[in-house]
Scaffold this motif. Structure first.
Motif, PDB file in Angstrom:
ATOM      1  N   UNK A   8       0.823  -1.210   0.000  1.00  0.00           N
ATOM      2  CA  UNK A   8       0.000   0.000   0.000  1.00  0.00           C
ATOM      3  C   UNK A   8       0.859   1.262   0.000  1.00  0.00           C
ATOM      4  N   UNK A   9       1.931   1.237   0.758  1.00  0.00           N
ATOM      5  CA  UNK A   9       2.814   2.414   0.806  1.00  0.00           C
ATOM      6  C   UNK A   9       3.639   2.547  -0.466  1.00  0.00           C
ATOM      7  N   UNK A  10       4.008   1.432  -1.093  1.00  0.00           N
ATOM      8  CA  UNK A  10       4.694   1.507  -2.386  1.00  0.00           C
ATOM      9  C   UNK A  10       3.761   2.100  -3.440  1.00  0.00           C
ATOM     10  N   UNK A  11       2.514   1.654  -3.415  1.00  0.00           N
ATOM     11  CA  UNK A  11       1.557   2.170  -4.403  1.00  0.00           C
ATOM     12  C   UNK A  11       1.326   3.662  -4.229  1.00  0.00           C
ATOM     13  N   UNK A  12       1.391   4.143  -2.997  1.00  0.00           N
ATOM     14  CA  UNK A  12       1.253   5.585  -2.740  1.00  0.00           C
ATOM     15  C   UNK A  12       2.575   6.325  -2.948  1.00  0.00           C
ATOM     16  N   UNK A  13       3.620   5.589  -3.349  1.00  0.00           N
ATOM     17  CA  UNK A  13       4.953   6.155  -3.608  1.00  0.00           C
ATOM     18  C   UNK A  13       5.487   6.933  -2.404  1.00  0.00           C
ATOM     19  N   UNK A  14       5.324   6.343  -1.224  1.00  0.00           N
ATOM     20  CA  UNK A  14       5.771   7.003   0.006  1.00  0.00           C
ATOM     21  C   UNK A  14       7.057   6.403   0.567  1.00  0.00           C
ATOM     22  N   UNK A  15       7.569   5.355  -0.076  1.00  0.00           N
ATOM     23  CA  UNK A  15       8.693   4.614   0.495  1.00  0.00           C
ATOM     24  C   UNK A  15      10.012   5.161  -0.058  1.00  0.00           C
ATOM     25  N   UNK A  16      10.901   5.585   0.842  1.00  0.00           N
ATOM     26  CA  UNK A  16      12.206   6.109   0.423  1.00  0.00           C
ATOM     27  C   UNK A  16      13.254   5.019   0.315  1.00  0.00           C
ATOM     28  N   UNK A  17      13.152   4.012   1.167  1.00  0.00           N
ATOM     29  CA  UNK A  17      14.164   2.951   1.218  1.00  0.00           C
ATOM     30  C   UNK A  17      13.459   1.648   1.561  1.00  0.00           C
ATOM     31  N   UNK A  18      13.782   0.622   0.796  1.00  0.00           N
ATOM     32  CA  UNK A  18      13.181  -0.703   1.023  1.00  0.00           C
ATOM     33  C   UNK A  18      14.289  -1.741   0.967  1.00  0.00           C
ATOM     34  N   UNK A  19      14.481  -2.434   2.058  1.00  0.00           N
ATOM     35  CA  UNK A  19      15.488  -3.495   2.143  1.00  0.00           C
ATOM     36  C   UNK A  19      14.765  -4.837   2.148  1.00  0.00           C
ATOM     37  N   UNK A  20      14.938  -5.563   1.044  1.00  0.00           N
ATOM     38  CA  UNK A  20      14.288  -6.872   0.884  1.00  0.00           C
ATOM     39  C   UNK A  20      15.360  -7.941   1.011  1.00  0.00           C
TER      40      UNK A  20
END
Lengths: 222, 222
Positions: free
Chosen positions: B163-175
């Motif tokens: 949901x936060x990716x879809x809203x383009x709110x994520x600055x950093x994502x560690x998978x």
């Protein structure tokens, strides 16, 4: 002992090994070059075959090329699905399609093409394509005979890889995880839950952004 | 500028971020420890919090621990989905469930728990859980206020990350890609086709067998 090895099986982070909408112009469908972006710059690909005597200094060396190069080492035959040979489905309408690779395919050895629809053997350059309606085990027996003591490469696509994994015939599987999300296409892992228990696994990341994951079948207890 | 960061979001090779059949005893469902096997031996996890003053020498250091440790650096608040707080669904039957973490949760800062079902704020140890029915943007505004100038951590699970990716709110994502095939559960990437275009991506493999993939949001053109 002949081994069955699959190399350079590239998947997206969401597990797709090929995109949707494959055509003659787009062998990977909407995935385009996104799964194999690490491969195209390598010396192995640029030199056209991976045979050392044809490398002429162009293309990158390094980790990705080491993996690309290993594809061709000690291989005497390949098994591929019909989808890797071409995008057609159903009976062959004619025999004008001779694969994606032009008049000198990079295999230089017999290739067993799994298909339910018969077609005469086809010689293109140094490669003979043998079209067979065969089980995984039957195909491996035929390819092993053709390989003359060398290993057999399992060329894909994903459906064929899955069938051979389910038959537990795969000795080595090199998967390349490309950090893209395709959203649709053909998934590699469907039905493979718990696969990791049968393999030793090594992960190696590349500056190109991909992760090379090697599955080596565990030895049976003595 | 407060950033929104997600750390240690572990997925299987087939893209599942949690397994099926989650219960109070099995927070990851049938996945068990297979997604987080690289995390549990780290000093950050063993020392119970990742706060340096609590590390007592036990647990592994090295690459996996470096990633684990970064989770807590510069964070002033967290946003999590209700599924990370507990396995319940629907209205709260009572308020006896206080999260998975015992009486000293590892957050030590305010945690916004996204839920459609209201519940009073809850103080456990040094952590305050704020239960809110909020959009991603509203939740981020609230968490940013709580963070006191530090960054906000997006804690998961996968549905919340999406949901936060879809809203383009994520600055950093560690998978973290764990080399296992789960076959079922909740997929992280559904609906995220082409996500890679918005991020710079770095892949780092660990001797533990996992690949750490970091997505850093591309800067807008000046």
């Amino acid at each position: 002992m002949t081994k069955l090895r699959a190399h350079n099986i590239a998947i997206s982070l969401d597990g797709f090994a090929t995109g949707e909408d494959r055509t003659f112009e787009a062998p990977f469908g909407h995935a385009g070059q996104r799964l194999m972006h690490w491969f195209f710059p390598t010396r192995t690909f640029v030199s056209g075959s991976g045979h050392e005597d044809e490398a002429v200094g162009a293309g990158t060396t390094g980790l990705d090329d080491d993996f690309a190069k290993a594809t061709n080492v000690g291989i005497g035959a390949e098994i591929m699905g019909r989808g890797k040979f071409g995008p057609q489905e159903g009976p062959w309408e004619d025999e004008s399609w001779r694969g994606w690779w032009g008049e000198e395919p990079p295999f230089h050895s017999p290739v067993v093409v799994l298909t339910h629809h018969s077609r005469p053997d086809l010689l293109v350059g140094e490669t003979t394509f043998l079209f067979r309606d065969a089980s995984p085990r039957e195909a491996l027996t035929l390819a092993s005979e053709q390989a003359g003591g060398l290993d057999v490469r399992l060329g894909g696509g994903p459906t064929v890889i899955r069938e051979f994994l389910e038959a537990d015939l795969v000795d080595y599987l090199h998967v390349v995880v490309s950090p893209v999300i395709l959203g649709r296409g053909v998934r590699l892992w469907d039905g493979q839950e718990g696969l990791e228990e049968r393999f030793d696994i090594t992960t190696t990341s590349s500056p190109s952004g991909v992760a090379h994951i090697e599955f080596t079948r565990k030895l049976a207890a003595p």
